[in-house]
Design a protein around this motif. Structure first.
Motif, PDB file in Angstrom:
ATOM      1  N   LEU A  57     -56.229 -68.748  26.941  1.00  0.00           N
ATOM      2  CA  LEU A  57     -56.052 -68.872  28.389  1.00  0.00           C
ATOM      3  C   LEU A  57     -56.850 -67.831  29.170  1.00  0.00           C
ATOM      4  CD1 LEU A  57     -54.515 -71.274  29.578  1.00  0.00           C
ATOM      5  CD2 LEU A  57     -52.948 -69.636  30.563  1.00  0.00           C
ATOM      6  N   TRP A  58     -58.117 -67.765  28.871  1.00  0.00           N
ATOM      7  CA  TRP A  58     -59.125 -67.109  29.698  1.00  0.00           C
ATOM      8  C   TRP A  58     -59.077 -65.585  29.658  1.00  0.00           C
ATOM      9  CZ3 TRP A  58     -58.971 -70.170  35.028  1.00  0.00           C
ATOM     10  CH2 TRP A  58     -58.850 -71.544  34.759  1.00  0.00           C
ATOM     11  N   CYS A  59     -58.401 -64.996  28.692  1.00  0.00           N
ATOM     12  CA  CYS A  59     -58.300 -63.535  28.750  1.00  0.00           C
ATOM     13  C   CYS A  59     -58.958 -62.837  27.564  1.00  0.00           C
ATOM     14  CB  CYS A  59     -56.854 -63.091  28.908  1.00  0.00           C
ATOM     15  SG  CYS A  59     -55.788 -63.497  27.540  1.00  0.00           S
ATOM     16  N   ASP A 115     -49.352 -55.558  36.419  1.00  0.00           N
ATOM     17  CA  ASP A 115     -49.359 -56.110  35.060  1.00  0.00           C
ATOM     18  C   ASP A 115     -49.741 -57.579  34.914  1.00  0.00           C
ATOM     19  OD1 ASP A 115     -46.762 -56.832  36.116  1.00  0.00           O
ATOM     20  OD2 ASP A 115     -46.116 -54.853  35.405  1.00  0.00           O
ATOM     21  N   SER A 116     -50.072 -58.249  35.996  1.00  0.00           N
ATOM     22  CA  SER A 116     -50.552 -59.629  35.829  1.00  0.00           C
ATOM     23  C   SER A 116     -51.434 -60.002  37.011  1.00  0.00           C
ATOM     24  CB  SER A 116     -49.377 -60.607  35.741  1.00  0.00           C
ATOM     25  OG  SER A 116     -48.791 -60.745  37.016  1.00  0.00           O
ATOM     26  N   GLY A 117     -52.134 -61.092  36.883  1.00  0.00           N
ATOM     27  CA  GLY A 117     -52.989 -61.544  37.977  1.00  0.00           C
ATOM     28  C   GLY A 117     -52.183 -61.786  39.241  1.00  0.00           C
ATOM     29  N   ALA A 118     -51.018 -62.391  39.067  1.00  0.00           N
ATOM     30  CA  ALA A 118     -50.180 -62.694  40.236  1.00  0.00           C
ATOM     31  C   ALA A 118     -49.782 -61.414  40.968  1.00  0.00           C
ATOM     32  CB  ALA A 118     -48.946 -63.469  39.799  1.00  0.00           C
ATOM     33  N   THR A 119     -49.422 -60.385  40.229  1.00  0.00           N
ATOM     34  CA  THR A 119     -49.022 -59.139  40.906  1.00  0.00           C
ATOM     35  C   THR A 119     -50.235 -58.459  41.525  1.00  0.00           C
ATOM     36  OG1 THR A 119     -49.135 -57.902  38.825  1.00  0.00           O
ATOM     37  CG2 THR A 119     -46.966 -58.699  39.495  1.00  0.00           C
ATOM     38  N   SER A 149     -56.968 -73.621  45.630  1.00  0.00           N
ATOM     39  CA  SER A 149     -57.140 -72.301  45.006  1.00  0.00           C
ATOM     40  C   SER A 149     -55.882 -71.948  44.216  1.00  0.00           C
ATOM     41  CB  SER A 149     -57.423 -71.239  46.055  1.00  0.00           C
ATOM     42  OG  SER A 149     -56.409 -71.237  47.020  1.00  0.00           O
ATOM     43  N   TYR A 150     -56.060 -71.057  43.285  1.00  0.00           N
ATOM     44  CA  TYR A 150     -54.938 -70.604  42.458  1.00  0.00           C
ATOM     45  C   TYR A 150     -54.992 -69.094  42.359  1.00  0.00           C
ATOM     46  CZ  TYR A 150     -51.817 -69.771  38.556  1.00  0.00           C
ATOM     47  OH  TYR A 150     -50.798 -69.293  37.780  1.00  0.00           O
ATOM     48  N   HIS A 151     -53.894 -68.458  42.754  1.00  0.00           N
ATOM     49  CA  HIS A 151     -53.877 -66.997  42.730  1.00  0.00           C
ATOM     50  C   HIS A 151     -52.668 -66.443  41.986  1.00  0.00           C
ATOM     51  CE1 HIS A 151     -57.316 -66.837  45.415  1.00  0.00           C
ATOM     52  NE2 HIS A 151     -56.722 -67.671  46.234  1.00  0.00           N
ATOM     53  N   GLY A 152     -51.970 -67.273  41.216  1.00  0.00           N
ATOM     54  CA  GLY A 152     -50.825 -66.795  40.465  1.00  0.00           C
ATOM     55  C   GLY A 152     -49.537 -67.410  40.978  1.00  0.00           C
ATOM     56  N   ASP A 153     -48.436 -67.079  40.340  1.00  0.00           N
ATOM     57  CA  ASP A 153     -47.195 -67.831  40.542  1.00  0.00           C
ATOM     58  C   ASP A 153     -46.047 -67.097  41.212  1.00  0.00           C
ATOM     59  OD1 ASP A 153     -48.262 -70.168  39.528  1.00  0.00           O
ATOM     60  OD2 ASP A 153     -47.977 -69.467  37.477  1.00  0.00           O
ATOM     61  N   ILE A 219     -60.276 -65.333  48.266  1.00  0.00           N
ATOM     62  CA  ILE A 219     -61.154 -66.308  47.614  1.00  0.00           C
ATOM     63  C   ILE A 219     -61.312 -65.982  46.134  1.00  0.00           C
ATOM     64  CG2 ILE A 219     -63.265 -65.002  48.172  1.00  0.00           C
ATOM     65  CD1 ILE A 219     -64.651 -67.726  48.667  1.00  0.00           C
ATOM     66  N   GLU A 220     -61.412 -67.025  45.320  1.00  0.00           N
ATOM     67  CA  GLU A 220     -61.864 -66.872  43.940  1.00  0.00           C
ATOM     68  C   GLU A 220     -63.390 -66.913  44.033  1.00  0.00           C
ATOM     69  OE1 GLU A 220     -59.586 -69.626  41.058  1.00  0.00           O
ATOM     70  OE2 GLU A 220     -58.881 -70.260  43.016  1.00  0.00           O
ATOM     71  N   PRO A 221     -64.076 -65.794  43.822  1.00  0.00           N
ATOM     72  CA  PRO A 221     -65.514 -65.775  44.077  1.00  0.00           C
ATOM     73  C   PRO A 221     -66.310 -66.685  43.134  1.00  0.00           C
ATOM     74  CG  PRO A 221     -64.781 -63.695  43.108  1.00  0.00           C
ATOM     75  CD  PRO A 221     -63.556 -64.503  43.380  1.00  0.00           C
ATOM     76  N   ALA A 253     -61.218 -60.514  47.046  1.00  0.00           N
ATOM     77  CA  ALA A 253     -61.858 -61.272  45.962  1.00  0.00           C
ATOM     78  C   ALA A 253     -60.909 -61.288  44.771  1.00  0.00           C
ATOM     79  CB  ALA A 253     -63.184 -60.627  45.592  1.00  0.00           C
ATOM     80  N   ASP A 254     -60.434 -62.472  44.420  1.00  0.00           N
ATOM     81  CA  ASP A 254     -59.560 -62.615  43.255  1.00  0.00           C
ATOM     82  C   ASP A 254     -60.456 -62.870  42.041  1.00  0.00           C
ATOM     83  OD1 ASP A 254     -57.887 -63.365  41.231  1.00  0.00           O
ATOM     84  OD2 ASP A 254     -56.804 -64.902  42.373  1.00  0.00           O
ATOM     85  N   GLU A 255     -60.795 -61.783  41.348  1.00  0.00           N
ATOM     86  CA  GLU A 255     -61.666 -61.885  40.159  1.00  0.00           C
ATOM     87  C   GLU A 255     -60.844 -61.933  38.877  1.00  0.00           C
ATOM     88  OE1 GLU A 255     -65.288 -61.311  39.483  1.00  0.00           O
ATOM     89  OE2 GLU A 255     -66.069 -60.653  41.436  1.00  0.00           O
ATOM     90  N   VAL A 256     -59.595 -62.374  38.995  1.00  0.00           N
ATOM     91  CA  VAL A 256     -58.715 -62.396  37.818  1.00  0.00           C
ATOM     92  C   VAL A 256     -59.327 -63.258  36.705  1.00  0.00           C
ATOM     93  CG1 VAL A 256     -56.455 -63.139  36.964  1.00  0.00           C
ATOM     94  CG2 VAL A 256     -56.619 -61.842  39.096  1.00  0.00           C
ATOM     95  N   ALA A 257     -59.847 -64.433  37.089  1.00  0.00           N
ATOM     96  CA  ALA A 257     -60.449 -65.309  36.078  1.00  0.00           C
ATOM     97  C   ALA A 257     -61.918 -64.965  35.839  1.00  0.00           C
ATOM     98  CB  ALA A 257     -60.320 -66.769  36.502  1.00  0.00           C
ATOM     99  N   THR A 258     -62.633 -64.643  36.923  1.00  0.00           N
ATOM    100  CA  THR A 258     -64.089 -64.513  36.831  1.00  0.00           C
ATOM    101  C   THR A 258     -64.554 -63.162  36.281  1.00  0.00           C
ATOM    102  OG1 THR A 258     -64.016 -63.873  39.161  1.00  0.00           O
ATOM    103  CG2 THR A 258     -64.644 -66.142  38.680  1.00  0.00           C
ATOM    104  N   ALA A 282     -57.457 -58.865  36.332  1.00  0.00           N
ATOM    105  CA  ALA A 282     -56.380 -58.976  35.323  1.00  0.00           C
ATOM    106  C   ALA A 282     -56.997 -59.638  34.088  1.00  0.00           C
ATOM    107  CB  ALA A 282     -55.179 -59.745  35.856  1.00  0.00           C
ATOM    108  N   LYS A 283     -56.433 -60.744  33.640  1.00  0.00           N
ATOM    109  CA  LYS A 283     -56.887 -61.488  32.462  1.00  0.00           C
ATOM    110  C   LYS A 283     -57.737 -60.690  31.459  1.00  0.00           C
ATOM    111  CE  LYS A 283     -56.026 -66.227  33.735  1.00  0.00           C
ATOM    112  NZ  LYS A 283     -55.973 -66.670  35.133  1.00  0.00           N
ATOM    113  N   GLY A 284     -59.043 -60.599  31.663  1.00  0.00           N
ATOM    114  CA  GLY A 284     -59.894 -59.986  30.640  1.00  0.00           C
ATOM    115  C   GLY A 284     -59.857 -58.462  30.596  1.00  0.00           C
TER     116      GLY A 284
END
Ligand code: PLP
Length: 454
Positions: A57-59, A115-119, A149-153, A219-221, A253-258, A282-284
Motif C-alpha cells: 500500500l504505497w509505503c 504517525d499517519s498521513g491522515a494526522t 482528492s484523498y487526504h486520509g480518514d 492538493i496532492e501535487p 502539499a499532501d506528499e503522503v503518496a508522492t 508519511a507513507k514512504g
C-alpha cells in the motif's frame, strides 16, 4: 492450504475488522495471510511468494527485511524505543528533522511529527487555520480542495476529501470545503491545457469572491493517488501556487503518496519548483517499516505561533507517539540508503520500462487508458474504449483482475477498475520487468475471460 493457515483464517474471520473492506465479502473469501517477506516479495503462511507490486500500500521503499534498516531499529531498541516530545527532546527525532529540512524544498524549515498521513494532513489544516487566527485574519477558516482528492480518514482530512464513495456518508459531520473539478485529461472533453485551465478558473473564481475566507488550498501535487492515479497536466501545480500567492492564501502539499521518489524525484513539488507553505509526509518516510508522519512548515508560519503563554498562540496538538524513536531511526537510515544506493538516479530507467510496457498494455482490448507519474501507474479497464464507458461497479472487474494476478504471484490492489502499479522505488530492473510482464500477460490472457464470465 496447511492447517496453520486454516486456523489463522478462521481466527481472522472471527476477530478482525479490515480497513476499507466489505466484511461480508471478506468472510466469504479465502484471504491470503502474509507471514514473512524477503526483499521485494511477500510470503504467505503456505510459503507462496508474491511480488509486492503496490509497495504494501504505497509505503515500502527499499524492500522488506533490509539489513541496514533492521539493524538500525535493533540498535535503537537497545537505547530507547520511545520517549515523549512533549517537554523533552529525543536524539533521533532531532537528527531526522535536520535531514527532512535538507531534502525538502527550500523554506520548509520546521518539522511537526505525527504517525499517519491522515494526522499529517489534520495537523496541516489546523496549523493553516490557526496561522490566520494568530495573525489577525480570523475569517480565513475554509479550504479549497480538488474533487476526488484523498487526504486520509480522520474527520478533518475527510472534510477536504472529495471521494464520494468513501466520504459522502460522513458529510453531516464535516466542515464545509470548496471543491473544484479535478483536471483529469482522460475524462475531459478537450486538450490538456484546457483541462488544466478549467480547474484553475474555478479556483480563481472562488478566490476572487471568497479569498478572505480561505485559509488554504490543499492538493496532492502532480497526481491524485487514491482517485486512480489521476495525473494532472504539466504546470498545473505551479499555476495553483501562483493563484495562492496572488490571493494570500496558503498552499498545503499532501506528499503522503508522492513523497520519497514515487514520482521520479524525491518529492513531486520539485518537478515544478514549487515550495508549499505546508507539506505533509508519511507513507514512504520510514521505508514502510513503522508508522511516522511529518508536517513541514515555513519559518514564517512557525513564527506566527510565537508569543507569551497567555496569548495562547501555541499549537495545542500532539500525539502520544509523536516523533517515535524507532520510527525516526528507520527513517534516517532509509534516507541514507537513498543516497548510498543512488535510488533517485536509478528511477529514469525504471520509469522508461514502465512506460514501454504501458504502451503495449494500452493497445489491449478493454484497456481505456494507461497513465503514470513516475512509478505511480494506473491501467484503467473500461467496457467501451471509444465511449470510455465503465463497467458496473458490482462486476468488480478490477478486483477480479488482481485476483488473477495473485495466481501469477503478483500482489496488486485495484482502485475500482484501475489496476494500480506502484513498485517499491528500489526494485531492480529485472524484477520490475518480470512484474510488468505478468501484468501485461494477465490483462492480455485473463481479462477477456473475466469479462466473459461476469
Ligand atoms: C494514503 C494517503 C493519506 C493517508 O495516509 P494514512 O497513513 O493512511 O493515514 C493521505 N494523503 C494521501 C495523498 C494519501 O495517499
Amino acid at each position: 492450504m496447511n492447517e496453520r493457515t486454516k486456523k489463522l483464517i478462521e481466527l481472522d474471520k472471527k476477530h478482525l475488522w479490515h480497513p476499507f473492506t466489505q466484511m461480508a465479502d471478506w468472510l466469504k473469501s479465502e484471504p491470503v495471510i502474509i507471514d514473512s517477506a524477503e526483499g521485494f516479495y511477500l510470503i504467505d503462511t503456505d510459503g507462496k511468494s508474491y511480488i509486492d507490486g503496490v509497495s504494501s500500500l504505497w509505503c515500502n521503499v527499499h524492500g522488506h527485511k533490509v539489513k541496514e534498516i533492521d539493524d538500525a531499529i535493533k540498535a535503537q531498541i537497545d537505547k530507547v524505543s520511545h520517549s515523549t516530545l512533549l517537554g523533552l527532546g529525543q536524539t533521533k527525532s532531532i537528527e531526522l528533522s535536520e535531514k527532512l529540512v535538507q531534502i525538502t524544498p527550500p523554506e520548509l524549515t520546521k518539522v511537526f511529527y505525527s504517525d499517519s498521513g491522515a494526522t499529517a494532513v489534520e495537523i496541516a489544516l489546523k496549523i493553516a487555520y490557526q496561522y490566520f487566527r494568530n495573525t489577525g485574519q480570523k475569517q480565513r477558516t475554509k479550504f479549497i480542495a480538488l474533487q476526488s482528492s484523498y487526504h486520509g480518514d480522520t474527520i478533518g482530512s475527510v472534510s477536504v476529501g472529495g471521494m464520494k464513495t468513501f466520504h459522502s456518508i460522513f458529510r453531516p459531520l464535516l466542515f464545509e470545503t470548496f471543491f473544484v473539478p479535478v483536471p483529469h485529461p482522460y475524462r475531459f472533453d478537450g486538450n490538456e491545457k484546457d483541462c488544466a485551465q478549467f480547474s484553475l478558473d474555478k479556483i480563481d473564481e472562488i478566490l476572487k469572491t471568497d479569498s478572505d475566507q480561505i485559509a488554504a488550498v490543499i492538493i496532492e501535487p502532480l497526481v491524485q493517488g487514491a482517485a486512480g492515479i489521476i495525473v494532472h497536466p504539466k504546470g498545473f501545480l505551479s499555476d495553483v501556487r501562483q493563484l495562492t500567492e496572488k490571493y494570500g492564501t496558503l498552499l498545503i502539499a499532501d506528499e503522503v503518496a508522492t513523497g520519497f521518489g514515487k514520482t521520479g524525484k524525491m518529492f513531486a513539488c520539485e518537478h515544478e519548483n514549487v515550495t508549499a507553505d505546508i507539506m505533509c509526509l508519511a507513507k514512504g518516510i520510514t521505508a514502510g517499516y513503522l508508522p511516522l508522519a511529518a508536517t513541514l512548515t515555513t519559518g514564517k508560519i512557525f513564527d506566527a505561533f510565537l508569543g507569551e503563554t497567555t496569548e495562547h498562540k501555541a499549537f495545542y496538538h500532539g500525539h502520544t507517539y509523536t516523533g517515535n524513536a524507532l520510527a525516526c531511526a528507520a527513517a534516517l537510515v532509509s534516507l541514507e540508503l537513498f543516497e548510498q544506493n543512488k535510488i533517485i538516479e536509478s528511477l529514469p530507467a525504471k520509469i522508461e520500462l514502465i512506460e514501454k510496457y504501458f504502451a503495449k498494455i494500452s493497445a489491449l482490448p478493454f484497456v481505456g487508458n494507461v497513465r503514470n507519474c513516475g512509478l505511480m501507474g494506473a491501467i484503467e479497464i473500461v467496457k467501451d474504449k471509444t465511449t470510455k464507458e465503465s463497467f458496473a461497479p458490482q462486476q468488480a472487474i478490477g478486483t477480479k483482475v488482481c485476483s488473477s494476478m495473485r495466481s501469477e504471484s503478483v500482489m496488486l490492489r485495484p482502485l475500482g477498475d484501475c489496476i494500480i502499479t506502484m513498485p517499491p522505488v528500489a526494485i531492480d530492473l529485472d524484477l520490475l520487468e518480470k512484474l510488468l510482464e505478468i501484468i501485461l500477460e494477465t490483462i492480455e490472457n485473463d481479462l477477456p475471460t473475466i469479462i466473459g464470465r461476469t
